[in-house]
Design a protein around this motif. Sequence first.
Motif, mmCIF file in Angstrom:
data_model
loop_
_atom_site.group_PDB
_atom_site.id
_atom_site.type_symbol
_atom_site.label_atom_id
_atom_site.label_comp_id
_atom_site.label_asym_id
_atom_site.label_seq_id
_atom_site.Cartn_x
_atom_site.Cartn_y
_atom_site.Cartn_z
ATOM 1 N N SER A 354 35.922 103.158 -22.253
ATOM 2 C CA SER A 354 37.346 102.698 -23.273
ATOM 3 C C SER A 354 38.089 103.307 -23.728
ATOM 4 O O SER A 354 39.178 103.883 -24.059
ATOM 5 N N THR A 355 38.530 104.435 -22.715
ATOM 6 C CA THR A 355 39.215 105.556 -22.822
ATOM 7 C C THR A 355 40.621 106.306 -22.749
ATOM 8 O O THR A 355 41.679 106.204 -22.829
ATOM 9 N N PRO A 356 40.951 105.471 -21.532
ATOM 10 C CA PRO A 356 42.321 105.761 -20.581
ATOM 11 C C PRO A 356 43.130 104.915 -21.373
ATOM 12 O O PRO A 356 44.632 105.463 -20.993
ATOM 13 N N LEU A 357 42.966 103.397 -22.381
ATOM 14 C CA LEU A 357 44.124 103.295 -22.651
ATOM 15 C C LEU A 357 44.928 104.155 -24.096
ATOM 16 O O LEU A 357 45.541 104.406 -24.680
ATOM 17 N N ILE A 358 43.312 104.650 -24.448
ATOM 18 C CA ILE A 358 43.469 105.422 -25.635
ATOM 19 C C ILE A 358 44.621 106.164 -25.467
ATOM 20 O O ILE A 358 45.391 107.452 -26.262
ATOM 21 N N ILE A 359 44.221 106.884 -24.014
ATOM 22 C CA ILE A 359 44.922 108.321 -23.784
ATOM 23 C C ILE A 359 46.105 107.936 -22.940
ATOM 24 O O ILE A 359 47.216 108.781 -23.401
ATOM 25 N N ILE A 360 46.632 106.962 -23.011
ATOM 26 C CA ILE A 360 48.216 106.477 -22.783
ATOM 27 C C ILE A 360 48.816 106.426 -23.986
ATOM 28 O O ILE A 360 50.309 106.731 -24.295
ATOM 29 N N GLY A 361 47.993 105.744 -25.303
ATOM 30 C CA GLY A 361 48.509 104.925 -26.277
ATOM 31 C C GLY A 361 48.997 106.535 -26.788
ATOM 32 O O GLY A 361 50.435 106.538 -26.622
ATOM 33 N N TYR A 362 48.268 107.790 -26.641
ATOM 34 C CA TYR A 362 48.456 108.676 -27.371
ATOM 35 C C TYR A 362 49.543 109.836 -26.428
ATOM 36 O O TYR A 362 50.763 110.452 -27.115
ATOM 37 N N SER A 363 49.839 109.068 -25.467
ATOM 38 C CA SER A 363 50.613 109.699 -24.563
ATOM 39 C C SER A 363 51.968 109.169 -24.921
ATOM 40 O O SER A 363 53.280 110.228 -24.972
ATOM 41 N N MET A 364 52.186 108.334 -25.007
ATOM 42 C CA MET A 364 52.842 107.327 -25.512
ATOM 43 C C MET A 364 54.320 108.276 -26.807
ATOM 44 O O MET A 364 54.982 108.519 -26.780
ATOM 45 N N PHE A 365 53.261 108.183 -27.624
ATOM 46 C CA PHE A 365 53.084 108.932 -29.076
ATOM 47 C C PHE A 365 53.497 109.864 -28.513
ATOM 48 O O PHE A 365 55.370 110.364 -29.478
ATOM 49 N N LEU A 366 53.280 111.201 -28.222
ATOM 50 C CA LEU A 366 54.141 112.763 -27.907
ATOM 51 C C LEU A 366 55.131 112.429 -27.271
ATOM 52 O O LEU A 366 56.284 112.841 -27.271
ATOM 53 N N GLY A 367 55.672 111.306 -25.888
ATOM 54 C CA GLY A 367 56.149 111.645 -24.897
ATOM 55 C C GLY A 367 57.294 110.609 -25.222
ATOM 56 O O GLY A 367 59.075 110.735 -24.493
ATOM 57 N N THR A 368 56.935 109.694 -26.230
ATOM 58 C CA THR A 368 59.236 108.927 -27.063
ATOM 59 C C THR A 368 59.015 108.687 -28.151
ATOM 60 O O THR A 368 58.018 109.267 -29.182
ATOM 61 N N THR A 369 59.955 108.935 -29.110
ATOM 62 C CA THR A 369 60.511 108.120 -30.056
ATOM 63 C C THR A 369 60.891 106.755 -30.473
ATOM 64 O O THR A 369 61.512 106.801 -31.835
ATOM 65 N N ASN A 370 61.478 106.241 -29.715
ATOM 66 C CA ASN A 370 61.481 105.105 -29.271
ATOM 67 C C ASN A 370 61.020 104.265 -30.406
ATOM 68 O O ASN A 370 59.260 104.244 -29.928
ATOM 69 N N PRO A 371 61.375 103.177 -31.175
ATOM 70 C CA PRO A 371 59.852 102.905 -32.200
ATOM 71 C C PRO A 371 59.282 101.393 -31.780
ATOM 72 O O PRO A 371 58.441 101.494 -31.584
ATOM 73 N N ASN A 372 60.334 101.011 -30.619
ATOM 74 C CA ASN A 372 59.621 100.304 -29.967
ATOM 75 C C ASN A 372 58.587 100.041 -29.147
ATOM 76 O O ASN A 372 57.483 99.934 -29.547
ATOM 77 N N ALA A 373 58.932 101.510 -28.452
ATOM 78 C CA ALA A 373 57.734 102.226 -27.633
ATOM 79 C C ALA A 373 56.281 102.600 -28.174
ATOM 80 O O ALA A 373 55.420 102.233 -28.236
ATOM 81 N N ARG A 374 56.551 102.926 -29.453
ATOM 82 C CA ARG A 374 55.491 103.630 -30.561
ATOM 83 C C ARG A 374 54.932 102.455 -30.663
ATOM 84 O O ARG A 374 53.762 103.255 -31.449
ATOM 85 N N TYR A 375 55.777 101.794 -30.905
ATOM 86 C CA TYR A 375 54.873 100.581 -32.554
ATOM 87 C C TYR A 375 53.379 99.773 -30.951
ATOM 88 O O TYR A 375 52.626 99.609 -30.924
ATOM 89 N N ALA A 376 54.115 99.851 -29.399
ATOM 90 C CA ALA A 376 53.352 99.137 -28.937
ATOM 91 C C ALA A 376 51.929 100.124 -28.451
ATOM 92 O O ALA A 376 51.780 99.251 -28.017
#
Length: 499
Positions: A354-376
Amino acid sequence: MADEKRGASSDDGKGVAGHTESAVPEQFDQSSVQLDPRAEAKLRNKLDMFLVPTVSLLYLFCFIDRANIGNAKIAGLDKDLGLEGYDYNALLSIFYISYIVFEIPSNIACKWLGPGWFLPAISLGFGIASVAMAFVHNFSQAAGVRFVLGMFEAGLMPGIAYYLSRWYRRSELTFRLSLYIVMAPMAGAFGGLLASAILTLDHVGSLTGWRMIFGIEGIITIGLSLISFGTLTDRPETARWLTPEERELATARIKSERVATTEVLDKMDWKKLISGVLNPVVLSTSLLFLLNNITVQGLAFFAPTIVRAIYPDKSTVTQQLFTVPPYVVGGFFTLLLPLISWRIDRRQIILIASTPLIIIGYSMFLGTTNPNARYAATFLLSSSLFSVGPLANSQVSANVVSDTARSSAIGLNVMMGNVGGLISTWSYLPFDGPNYPIGNGLNLAACCTVLLVASATLLWMNRDNRVRGGRNAEEELAGMSRQEVQDLDWKHPEFRWKP
């Protein structure tokens, strides 16, 4: 009720489906006992129909009554109450203080009083507290109500998990727990829709604006709790909606998986309570649930705030609606992963997966400020976060033996989870917005730690099972009384960890 408080069982020792109790070996692998699978399937479907809907609805509004403060905040609660600085975070924390303090005592009370009375009673309590929140006018009043709300809500999640463990086999329990815990992401989705609908009203009685959210949702909770007084049954032996044969089968199914026990509902004593708390797998799983709940509760409380930061130009109602789709996806996976766990009778490997997708999600939050990417990214988070609840509680239940130890073990697990909830209330701070690198970094670190601890625990469980396989149970149990053997619980030499 008297039977429940004494821990007595009405089981008369009669056989089920041509099988007598004396044929059940008092050792760990009692699950090898053969019961009629068709009769079991029919019984299981009946249990699903009579038990799951009520507890699911109660938990849905439990979570809504807890998290609707996030919806109320972007509808003007903070301004109307004069909240400044960290006042909102403090309000969230006060709820968790009482929640944590009353967690284990509530689950012990659930066993002592009987879940058929206890669960509806505390649901009535937090429904009334939710209505009271509609009438607060300052921080102090809101803090008092939130403390009372946490006190009543503390017993529901562990109480339901403990309650269902009286009815289902360990392999079946994970999926049944998911059927009510799925109400957490559904509460995020339904709560957002309900709040949006409520805010379109001019008023309800004297209530306007965000106050209507608390008032209407609290009244619904009160109604459901009153109904549940008539729909919940303490245990199989007292279920009037089961035939005598079904009651015997339901009891035999649970007893067949208990090591060296002759009773399903044992007498409560401190030795067994402590045994449940000090169980190594319970401690490890509780730590996992603590770390997971930092992210779950953080998402629940701050999803509206995060969406507002991503889409600041949208209307308040539109921002509320944007919180819905990620929770719908979360609900799907909250059922899918436990369903897989049920079919393979494994929980630890699913916790790891259950952990990999969560790790990817928070990495996206930290790695970009693009609204669509953060919503994804919010979809990736919700796809795995909520499934840990049923997995963790069923893993705890599967790795203790006695009913008393199970009550304290589940209580500890959920208590630790809500320590994570308390931490989550300080993970998204005003100065950290609008991108919240500190909060997202904390959640990323928590999830990475879950992956490491869950993997290490799985390796330890397999190793310890091999060690236990080399022990001489007959020598170790020589000279011990029946009660002393039963009190061993997970220390029994024939016990095996269930990964």
